[in-house]
Structure formats: C-alpha cells, structure tokens
Write a protein that holds these residues in place. Structure first.
Motif: not given
Length: 248
Positions: A35-42, A211-216
């Motif tokens: 998991v990359p640093t500074s990221s969002f994971v659903a 989730l569609l509006a998110l980056s990650g």
C-alpha cells in the motif's frame, strides 16, 4: 525481538504471505499487499472473506502467519501498534454506555500523549475543537454524545480519530447505516486526510456507489488473487458485478 526496518519508505503497509483467521477457519491465506504512502484503499468483498480479520491482524488482536510491516517496521516488534502511534483504528461497532459531552470524547484522541484518563490541557481542547470544526460538527461540542444521531456520532468518532495523528487509519464500515448525506461526508473526510494530511486510509465498505468520486485503490478480498486496482468507473463496476454474484 530485533526491529527490522525496510529501506523503502514509499509504502506505509507491506504484507507478505499473510495467513490469518480463527481456530477452525482460515479467512486470509497467502495475502501479498503493498500500500503506497498517502493513499486511500477501499476494501470490499463478500461477508466472511476476511476484511475485518485483516484489520484485527494489523492491530495485533489476532495471531497471524507471514510478515507485516507498518511504516517500515515489522509488526512483530511492536507490542501495541495503536498505542505506539503507528495506526488508528475505528471498529465497525463502537458504543458509549454512559453520558459524555462530545468535546470530552473527542479530546480522548490525545490519549497517547497523556494516558486515556489523564487531565487534558487547554491546547488539547483547542485541538479537539479544531477537529470538530473540520468534520462539520463544532455545533455538537457541548451535547451528550449518546443522544446524537448515528451520522452525528460517526462524525464525532472521525474527529477523535484524527487527533490520534497516526500515519495509517483503519476504518471498518464507517458509513454503515448512515443516510446519503453522511455517507458522502465521511468519504470526503477520508479523502482530505489523504490529500491534505498525507495519511494512508484503509476503509472496509459495501458502499461502492460512493467510491466513484474518489481517488485511490480498490482491494477485493473475495477475488482469488486479491490485489490493488486503481479506483475507476470500470474497476468499481466490475467489483460490484462480482460481489452481486453468489459468494465464491
């Protein structure tokens, strides 16, 4: 145990060959994850695929096999990851069984600096007020937490969580049973943590539409070979179709 540090700091969480579960049922088997640093994971998947089990392994509530590194340090060398400031965890069900003012509950997010039942300073309360303002709940500061709606309570928990100031946040179904407004608000807050405060957020959710509006990234633990995929319209649609099918 010797603390083994990794030279690569581009990842806030690394998992190699993770096996975890319960006495008679293994729910996670041979999981590899970077998991990359500074990221969002659903994190998505069918019920019973190991989503909460993963969080319990990361917080050392559950024995596991394999290797896990948090912020570059092996988890086996860390007694209490949350208490030592490496992660902050919001479980799926968090309740308070006694009356307490919202402001007093939020300031407890500073417990690592003082101890859970210590006396908090003026600065601590200023930080609690600022956290409530950031989540849009400043008007709730003097109210009894137990009398708030589910959505309001969740905003308060998020304010407290933000005060823990950990590099990795784990949230288990934070939008469960919330209405459309509060779901969107919670996801927006998680994006702010990533983009503006450079945190890494892992969020277990069944709320794929938001989730569609998110980056990650998306991690489907029901997939035969779970892996990170970029959050796009196509990957979210594919995950939704996969999860609406019969559990494998």
């Amino acid at each position: 145990m010797v603390d083994i540090s990794l030279p690569d700091t581009n990842y806030s969480l690394l998992i190699e060959n993770l096996v975890a579960g319960y006495e008679r049922r293994v729910l996670l088997r041979n999981l590899f994850l970077k998991v990359p640093t500074s990221s969002f994971v659903a994190i998505v998947g069918h019920n019973g695929c190991g989503k909460t089990t993963l969080f319990r392994a990361l917080t050392k509530q559950l024995p596991y096999e394999g290797d896990i590194w948090l912020a570059g340090h092996t988890l086996r060398s860390i007694r209490r990851p949350a208490a030592e400031g490496l992660l902050a965890y919001l479980p799926q069900r968090t309740t308070v069984g006694f009356p307490i003012r919202v402001r007093e509950l939020v300031v407890m997010g500073r417990y690592r600096q003082h101890g859970l039942f210590s006396t908090y300073s003026t600065v601590d309360y200023q930080m609690a007020d600022a956290a409530l303002t950031r989540v849009g709940a400043a008007h709730l500061a003097e109210q009894d937490f137990t009398l708030l709606s589910g959505g309001e309570q969740q905003l308060v928990w998020l304010a407290q969580l933000s005060l823990q100031d950990a590099p990795l946040y784990l949230l288990d179904e934070p939008t469960q049973q919330l209405d459309v407004y509060y779901r969107r608000r919670v996801f927006d807050l998680m994006q702010v943590w990533v983009v503006e405060h450079h945190k890494t957020v892992l969020c277990i959710t069944h709320d794929l539409d938001n989730l569609l509006a998110l980056s990650g990234y998306l991690l489907n633990l029901s997939h035969p070979q779970p892996h990170l995929e970029a959050l796009t319209t196509d990957t979210v649609r594919a995950a939704k179709e996969f999860l609406e099918a019969s559990p494998v």
